[in-house]
Design a protein around this motif. Structure first.
Motif, PDB file in Angstrom:
ATOM      1  N   VAL A 168     -70.167  31.407  -5.724  1.00 16.04           N
ATOM      2  CA  VAL A 168     -70.746  30.536  -4.705  1.00 16.04           C
ATOM      3  C   VAL A 168     -71.796  29.681  -5.406  1.00 16.04           C
ATOM      4  O   VAL A 168     -72.755  30.204  -5.966  1.00 16.04           O
ATOM      5  CB  VAL A 168     -71.398  31.339  -3.566  1.00 16.04           C
ATOM      6  N   SER A 169     -71.576  28.364  -5.416  1.00 18.68           N
ATOM      7  CA  SER A 169     -72.526  27.436  -6.015  1.00 18.68           C
ATOM      8  C   SER A 169     -73.327  26.775  -4.907  1.00 18.68           C
ATOM      9  O   SER A 169     -72.781  26.432  -3.860  1.00 18.68           O
ATOM     10  CB  SER A 169     -71.802  26.351  -6.814  1.00 18.68           C
ATOM     11  N   PHE A 170     -74.622  26.612  -5.145  1.00 19.61           N
ATOM     12  CA  PHE A 170     -75.475  25.941  -4.178  1.00 19.61           C
ATOM     13  C   PHE A 170     -76.733  25.454  -4.883  1.00 19.61           C
ATOM     14  O   PHE A 170     -76.975  25.790  -6.036  1.00 19.61           O
ATOM     15  CB  PHE A 170     -75.836  26.868  -3.009  1.00 19.61           C
ATOM     16  N   VAL A 190     -80.247  24.157  -0.054  1.00 16.68           N
ATOM     17  CA  VAL A 190     -80.172  22.743   0.301  1.00 16.68           C
ATOM     18  C   VAL A 190     -78.943  22.528   1.190  1.00 16.68           C
ATOM     19  O   VAL A 190     -77.825  22.888   0.804  1.00 16.68           O
ATOM     20  CB  VAL A 190     -80.086  21.859  -0.963  1.00 16.68           C
ATOM     21  N   PRO A 191     -79.139  21.966   2.397  1.00 17.33           N
ATOM     22  CA  PRO A 191     -78.007  21.737   3.303  1.00 17.33           C
ATOM     23  C   PRO A 191     -76.916  20.886   2.653  1.00 17.33           C
ATOM     24  O   PRO A 191     -77.201  19.904   1.975  1.00 17.33           O
ATOM     25  CB  PRO A 191     -78.643  20.999   4.488  1.00 17.33           C
ATOM     26  N   GLY A 192     -75.669  21.310   2.836  1.00 16.53           N
ATOM     27  CA  GLY A 192     -74.518  20.591   2.301  1.00 16.53           C
ATOM     28  C   GLY A 192     -74.206  20.882   0.846  1.00 16.53           C
ATOM     29  O   GLY A 192     -73.274  20.310   0.293  1.00 16.53           O
ATOM     30  N   SER A 193     -74.957  21.786   0.209  1.00 15.69           N
ATOM     31  CA  SER A 193     -74.742  22.035  -1.223  1.00 15.69           C
ATOM     32  C   SER A 193     -73.894  23.266  -1.520  1.00 15.69           C
ATOM     33  O   SER A 193     -73.551  23.512  -2.672  1.00 15.69           O
ATOM     34  CB  SER A 193     -76.098  22.179  -1.931  1.00 15.69           C
ATOM     35  N   VAL A 194     -73.531  24.032  -0.510  1.00 15.74           N
ATOM     36  CA  VAL A 194     -72.806  25.289  -0.730  1.00 15.74           C
ATOM     37  C   VAL A 194     -71.323  25.020  -0.976  1.00 15.74           C
ATOM     38  O   VAL A 194     -70.665  24.358  -0.182  1.00 15.74           O
ATOM     39  CB  VAL A 194     -72.973  26.244   0.471  1.00 15.74           C
ATOM     40  N   GLU A 195     -70.812  25.530  -2.106  1.00 14.71           N
ATOM     41  CA  GLU A 195     -69.391  25.454  -2.444  1.00 14.71           C
ATOM     42  C   GLU A 195     -68.925  26.825  -2.902  1.00 14.71           C
ATOM     43  O   GLU A 195     -69.586  27.460  -3.710  1.00 14.71           O
ATOM     44  CB  GLU A 195     -69.149  24.451  -3.572  1.00 14.71           C
ATOM     45  N   THR A 196     -67.784  27.275  -2.390  1.00 18.13           N
ATOM     46  CA  THR A 196     -67.239  28.568  -2.772  1.00 18.13           C
ATOM     47  C   THR A 196     -65.948  28.365  -3.549  1.00 18.13           C
ATOM     48  O   THR A 196     -65.048  27.672  -3.089  1.00 18.13           O
ATOM     49  CB  THR A 196     -66.970  29.434  -1.526  1.00 18.13           C
ATOM     50  N   PRO A 199     -71.916  36.537  -0.909  1.00 17.67           N
ATOM     51  CA  PRO A 199     -73.262  36.289  -0.406  1.00 17.67           C
ATOM     52  C   PRO A 199     -73.499  37.105   0.858  1.00 17.67           C
ATOM     53  O   PRO A 199     -72.561  37.520   1.524  1.00 17.67           O
ATOM     54  CB  PRO A 199     -73.261  34.791  -0.102  1.00 17.67           C
ATOM     55  N   PRO A 200     -74.768  37.348   1.215  1.00 20.34           N
ATOM     56  CA  PRO A 200     -75.054  38.085   2.449  1.00 20.34           C
ATOM     57  C   PRO A 200     -74.506  37.350   3.672  1.00 20.34           C
ATOM     58  O   PRO A 200     -74.288  36.138   3.639  1.00 20.34           O
ATOM     59  CB  PRO A 200     -76.586  38.119   2.497  1.00 20.34           C
ATOM     60  N   GLU A 201     -74.314  38.069   4.729  1.00 13.65           N
ATOM     61  CA  GLU A 201     -73.717  37.517   5.950  1.00 13.65           C
ATOM     62  C   GLU A 201     -74.525  36.347   6.520  1.00 13.65           C
ATOM     63  O   GLU A 201     -73.962  35.410   7.064  1.00 13.65           O
ATOM     64  CB  GLU A 201     -73.604  38.626   6.994  1.00 13.65           C
ATOM     65  N   LEU A 202     -75.841  36.386   6.401  1.00  9.69           N
ATOM     66  CA  LEU A 202     -76.695  35.345   6.971  1.00  9.69           C
ATOM     67  C   LEU A 202     -76.883  34.145   6.042  1.00  9.69           C
ATOM     68  O   LEU A 202     -77.604  33.211   6.379  1.00  9.69           O
ATOM     69  CB  LEU A 202     -78.064  35.929   7.328  1.00  9.69           C
ATOM     70  N   PHE A 203     -76.241  34.142   4.890  1.00  7.17           N
ATOM     71  CA  PHE A 203     -76.370  33.047   3.928  1.00  7.17           C
ATOM     72  C   PHE A 203     -75.768  31.774   4.514  1.00  7.17           C
ATOM     73  O   PHE A 203     -74.626  31.756   4.957  1.00  7.17           O
ATOM     74  CB  PHE A 203     -75.641  33.411   2.632  1.00  7.17           C
ATOM     75  N   ASP A 204     -76.569  30.679   4.537  1.00  7.78           N
ATOM     76  CA  ASP A 204     -76.111  29.427   5.110  1.00  7.78           C
ATOM     77  C   ASP A 204     -77.046  28.308   4.679  1.00  7.78           C
ATOM     78  O   ASP A 204     -78.089  28.555   4.067  1.00  7.78           O
ATOM     79  CB  ASP A 204     -76.092  29.536   6.643  1.00  7.78           C
ATOM     80  N   ASP A 205     -76.706  27.073   5.017  1.00  9.18           N
ATOM     81  CA  ASP A 205     -77.554  25.918   4.725  1.00  9.18           C
ATOM     82  C   ASP A 205     -78.944  26.112   5.308  1.00  9.18           C
ATOM     83  O   ASP A 205     -79.095  26.547   6.449  1.00  9.18           O
ATOM     84  CB  ASP A 205     -76.956  24.639   5.324  1.00  9.18           C
ATOM     85  N   GLY A 206     -79.969  25.774   4.527  1.00  2.00           N
ATOM     86  CA  GLY A 206     -81.346  25.803   4.987  1.00  2.00           C
ATOM     87  C   GLY A 206     -81.997  27.174   5.049  1.00  2.00           C
ATOM     88  O   GLY A 206     -83.181  27.279   5.332  1.00  2.00           O
ATOM     89  N   VAL A 207     -81.250  28.231   4.771  1.00  2.00           N
ATOM     90  CA  VAL A 207     -81.776  29.590   4.867  1.00  2.00           C
ATOM     91  C   VAL A 207     -82.634  29.901   3.642  1.00  2.00           C
ATOM     92  O   VAL A 207     -82.235  29.623   2.508  1.00  2.00           O
ATOM     93  CB  VAL A 207     -80.611  30.606   4.967  1.00  2.00           C
ATOM     94  N   ARG A 222     -72.467  35.023  -8.394  1.00  2.00           N
ATOM     95  CA  ARG A 222     -71.216  35.754  -8.535  1.00  2.00           C
ATOM     96  C   ARG A 222     -71.244  36.956  -7.602  1.00  2.00           C
ATOM     97  O   ARG A 222     -72.114  37.797  -7.700  1.00  2.00           O
ATOM     98  CB  ARG A 222     -71.017  36.202  -9.964  1.00  2.00           C
ATOM     99  N   GLY A 223     -70.276  36.995  -6.683  1.00  2.00           N
ATOM    100  CA  GLY A 223     -70.216  38.064  -5.701  1.00  2.00           C
ATOM    101  C   GLY A 223     -70.272  37.493  -4.303  1.00  2.00           C
ATOM    102  O   GLY A 223     -70.405  36.291  -4.102  1.00  2.00           O
TER     103      GLY A 223
END
Length: 142
Positions: free
Chosen positions: A68-70, A57-63, A87-95, A84-85
């Motif tokens: 990493v919570s989302f 969900v866009p805007g939900s990622v918090e580290t 995230p992959p390099e391509l991890f982002d909003d909407g992915v 926990r750990g």
């Protein structure tokens, strides 16, 4: 009696193979569910390990440190995920992601995130040595 000498070892061998295949695999199965399916069966799943598929969900990622919570959604239901750990390099909003872990109350706790990426390769831009500073993409660059 001669038949029994053949049938008994074959039956025992087939039984042993069946136990090894099905008994061994059952402990290693990780079920794959969409967010909606997982929310519906959360009470039945208990603390079983599973894979949860949806989009971030866009805007939900918090580290916070190594956590990493989302929020993850399939467009019908949404759940909170704590990973926990790294995230992959391509991890982002909407992915779209597949998160592997288990339920801890209403939160899905994850220790593995997988992201499907496209198969289209774009060659990097490389300076071809032209004095004009024009950068071109070269297909022969590894």
């Amino acid at each position: 009696m001669r038949r029994m000498r053949v049938i008994l070892p074959v039956a025992v061998s087939l039984l042993a193979i069946g136990v090894l295949l099905f008994g061994g695999l059952a402990g290693n199965l990780v079920y794959f569910r969409t967010v909606s399916e997982a929310v519906e069966s959360r009470a039945d799943d208990g603390s079983d390990r599973m894979r949860l598929a949806g989009a971030v969900v866009p805007g939900s990622v918090e580290t916070r440190g190594q956590v990493v919570s989302f929020r993850l959604t399939d467009g019908v239901a949404t759940v909170d995920v704590e990973h926990r750990g790294d995230p992959p390099e391509l991890f982002d909003d909407g992915v779209p992601v597949v998160s592997e872990g288990r339920w801890l109350g209403a939160v899905f706790t994850s220790d593995r995130l997988m992201i499907k990426h496209g198969s289209d390769y774009e060659a990097p831009e490389v300076d071809d040595g032209d004095d004009a500073g024009v950068r071109t993409a070269r297909a022969d660059v590894p």
